[in-house]
Design an enzyme around this catalytic site. Sequence first.
Site, PDB file in Angstrom:
ATOM      1  N   ASN A  92       0.871  -1.173   0.000  1.00  0.00           N
ATOM      2  CA  ASN A  92       0.000   0.000   0.000  1.00  0.00           C
ATOM      3  C   ASN A  92       0.910   1.225   0.000  1.00  0.00           C
ATOM      4  O   ASN A  92       1.526   1.531   1.015  1.00  0.00           O
ATOM      5  CB  ASN A  92      -0.892  -0.026   1.264  1.00  0.00           C
ATOM      6  CG  ASN A  92      -1.727   1.229   1.410  1.00  0.00           C
ATOM      7  OD1 ASN A  92      -1.772   2.062   0.505  1.00  0.00           O
ATOM      8  ND2 ASN A  92      -2.385   1.373   2.558  1.00  0.00           N
ATOM      9  N   LYS A 120       0.077   4.226  -0.171  1.00  0.00           N
ATOM     10  CA  LYS A 120      -0.558   5.413   0.428  1.00  0.00           C
ATOM     11  C   LYS A 120      -0.336   6.612  -0.518  1.00  0.00           C
ATOM     12  O   LYS A 120      -0.387   6.438  -1.720  1.00  0.00           O
ATOM     13  CB  LYS A 120      -0.045   5.634   1.839  1.00  0.00           C
ATOM     14  CG  LYS A 120      -0.189   4.339   2.680  1.00  0.00           C
ATOM     15  CD  LYS A 120      -0.009   4.506   4.139  1.00  0.00           C
ATOM     16  CE  LYS A 120      -0.228   3.168   4.841  1.00  0.00           C
ATOM     17  NZ  LYS A 120      -0.124   3.248   6.274  1.00  0.00           N
ATOM     18  N   HIS A 132      -9.540   1.095   4.835  1.00  0.00           N
ATOM     19  CA  HIS A 132      -8.266   1.296   5.553  1.00  0.00           C
ATOM     20  C   HIS A 132      -8.499   2.253   6.722  1.00  0.00           C
ATOM     21  O   HIS A 132      -9.297   3.190   6.624  1.00  0.00           O
ATOM     22  CB  HIS A 132      -7.212   1.865   4.592  1.00  0.00           C
ATOM     23  CG  HIS A 132      -5.840   1.826   5.193  1.00  0.00           C
ATOM     24  ND1 HIS A 132      -5.409   2.789   6.070  1.00  0.00           N
ATOM     25  CD2 HIS A 132      -4.831   0.935   5.066  1.00  0.00           C
ATOM     26  CE1 HIS A 132      -4.173   2.485   6.453  1.00  0.00           C
ATOM     27  NE2 HIS A 132      -3.797   1.372   5.857  1.00  0.00           N
ATOM     28  N   GLU A 148      -6.879   4.670   7.787  1.00  0.00           N
ATOM     29  CA  GLU A 148      -6.655   6.088   7.494  1.00  0.00           C
ATOM     30  C   GLU A 148      -7.880   6.707   6.807  1.00  0.00           C
ATOM     31  O   GLU A 148      -8.173   7.886   6.996  1.00  0.00           O
ATOM     32  CB  GLU A 148      -5.382   6.251   6.637  1.00  0.00           C
ATOM     33  CG  GLU A 148      -4.142   6.039   7.501  1.00  0.00           C
ATOM     34  CD  GLU A 148      -2.935   5.477   6.770  1.00  0.00           C
ATOM     35  OE1 GLU A 148      -2.888   5.517   5.534  1.00  0.00           O
ATOM     36  OE2 GLU A 148      -2.028   4.976   7.462  1.00  0.00           O
ATOM     37  N   GLU A 172      -5.091  -5.019  10.624  1.00  0.00           N
ATOM     38  CA  GLU A 172      -4.090  -3.966  10.807  1.00  0.00           C
ATOM     39  C   GLU A 172      -4.362  -3.236  12.121  1.00  0.00           C
ATOM     40  O   GLU A 172      -5.195  -2.310  12.157  1.00  0.00           O
ATOM     41  CB  GLU A 172      -4.156  -2.967   9.651  1.00  0.00           C
ATOM     42  CG  GLU A 172      -3.811  -3.552   8.308  1.00  0.00           C
ATOM     43  CD  GLU A 172      -3.258  -2.503   7.339  1.00  0.00           C
ATOM     44  OE1 GLU A 172      -2.267  -2.816   6.681  1.00  0.00           O
ATOM     45  OE2 GLU A 172      -3.784  -1.389   7.276  1.00  0.00           O
ATOM     46  N   GLY A 226       2.738   2.364  10.689  1.00  0.00           N
ATOM     47  CA  GLY A 226       3.686   3.466  10.512  1.00  0.00           C
ATOM     48  C   GLY A 226       4.421   3.860  11.781  1.00  0.00           C
ATOM     49  O   GLY A 226       5.073   4.896  11.827  1.00  0.00           O
ATOM     50  N   SER A 247       3.755  -2.137  10.161  1.00  0.00           N
ATOM     51  CA  SER A 247       5.209  -2.191  10.309  1.00  0.00           C
ATOM     52  C   SER A 247       5.818  -3.540   9.923  1.00  0.00           C
ATOM     53  O   SER A 247       6.746  -4.018  10.585  1.00  0.00           O
ATOM     54  CB  SER A 247       5.621  -1.788  11.735  1.00  0.00           C
ATOM     55  OG  SER A 247       5.226  -0.446  11.995  1.00  0.00           O
TER      56      SER A 247
HETATM   57  P1  13P Z   1       3.188   0.395   7.571  1.00  0.00           P
HETATM   58  O1  13P Z   1       3.690  -0.912   6.971  1.00  0.00           O
HETATM   59  O2  13P Z   1       3.899   1.590   7.058  1.00  0.00           O
HETATM   60  O3  13P Z   1       3.102   0.314   9.063  1.00  0.00           O
HETATM   61  O4  13P Z   1       1.656   0.569   7.036  1.00  0.00           O
HETATM   62  C1  13P Z   1       0.761  -0.475   7.189  1.00  0.00           C
HETATM   63  C2  13P Z   1      -0.466  -0.154   6.446  1.00  0.00           C
HETATM   64  O5  13P Z   1      -1.233   0.713   6.827  1.00  0.00           O
HETATM   65  C3  13P Z   1      -0.728  -0.902   5.204  1.00  0.00           C
HETATM   66  O6  13P Z   1      -2.021  -0.679   4.748  1.00  0.00           O
END
Ligand code: 13P
Length: 250
Positions: A9, A11, A94, A96, A166, A172, A212
Amino acid sequence: MRNKVIAGNWKMNHSPIDTRNFFERFNGLVADSNNEIILCVPYIDVAAALESTHNTNVKIGTQNLNHEVSGALTGDVSVKMLEDIGIKYSIIGHSERRQFHHETDDFVNLKIKAAFDHDIIPILCVGETLYERELGIAREKIIIQIRKDLEDLPANYARQIIIAYEPIWAIGTGKTASKEDANEACKLIRDEIKKMYGTEIADEIRILYGGSVKPTNAVELFDMPDIDGGLVGGASLEPDSFAKIVNFDK
Ligand code: 13P
């Protein structure tokens, strides 16, 4: 035996030029992999990504979609538009988008059904906040999300869905869930699917861990019995690091 899925992803990262450079290096590094490889890229990179991965084992997805086919929805991209250009996967729900765009479970549910109606496999994200975890209600949160997000989803659709657990506190932050905790949450999701759709579908569905994931922890996570791969953010941005995760089993 469930085939592993390693999804990236990006982002809000990478331009179309970055995208072409990424795949120029990445495609060769993963050409021998038997795992299912999906990169979920920003809309603006979709054309470059589809072109750069034509006739390879790398599949392209988006990070969101609008469930309406068309309409007065400024700034949105419809499920039908994505279908028309050959998109086969999309992340839906997601954290976010739930947090910054106020997407509710009802909305997520509509998007999942629309995706399937247009031949797109959803990668549904669920997971608890740190606050919910500390309160001891992580399991309840996950179960509620699964129940609401999949409400009235027919079994022939449900069996194809990809779900990503997740935990929001691990996204992150550099903090990864322990392999035991991640597996327990993925098993909880599988058990809930079993209650809703029966053993056969529960055994078939791929459930990923995200938060992560890095080349250094991918093996221990993906070797767990209920973790069928990963949804990778930061570590999917560089071709070499993401290829190491895809090739975790080599
Ligand atoms: P990270 O791997 O940067 O922690 O992000 C995970 C994520 O949100 C994947 O959708």
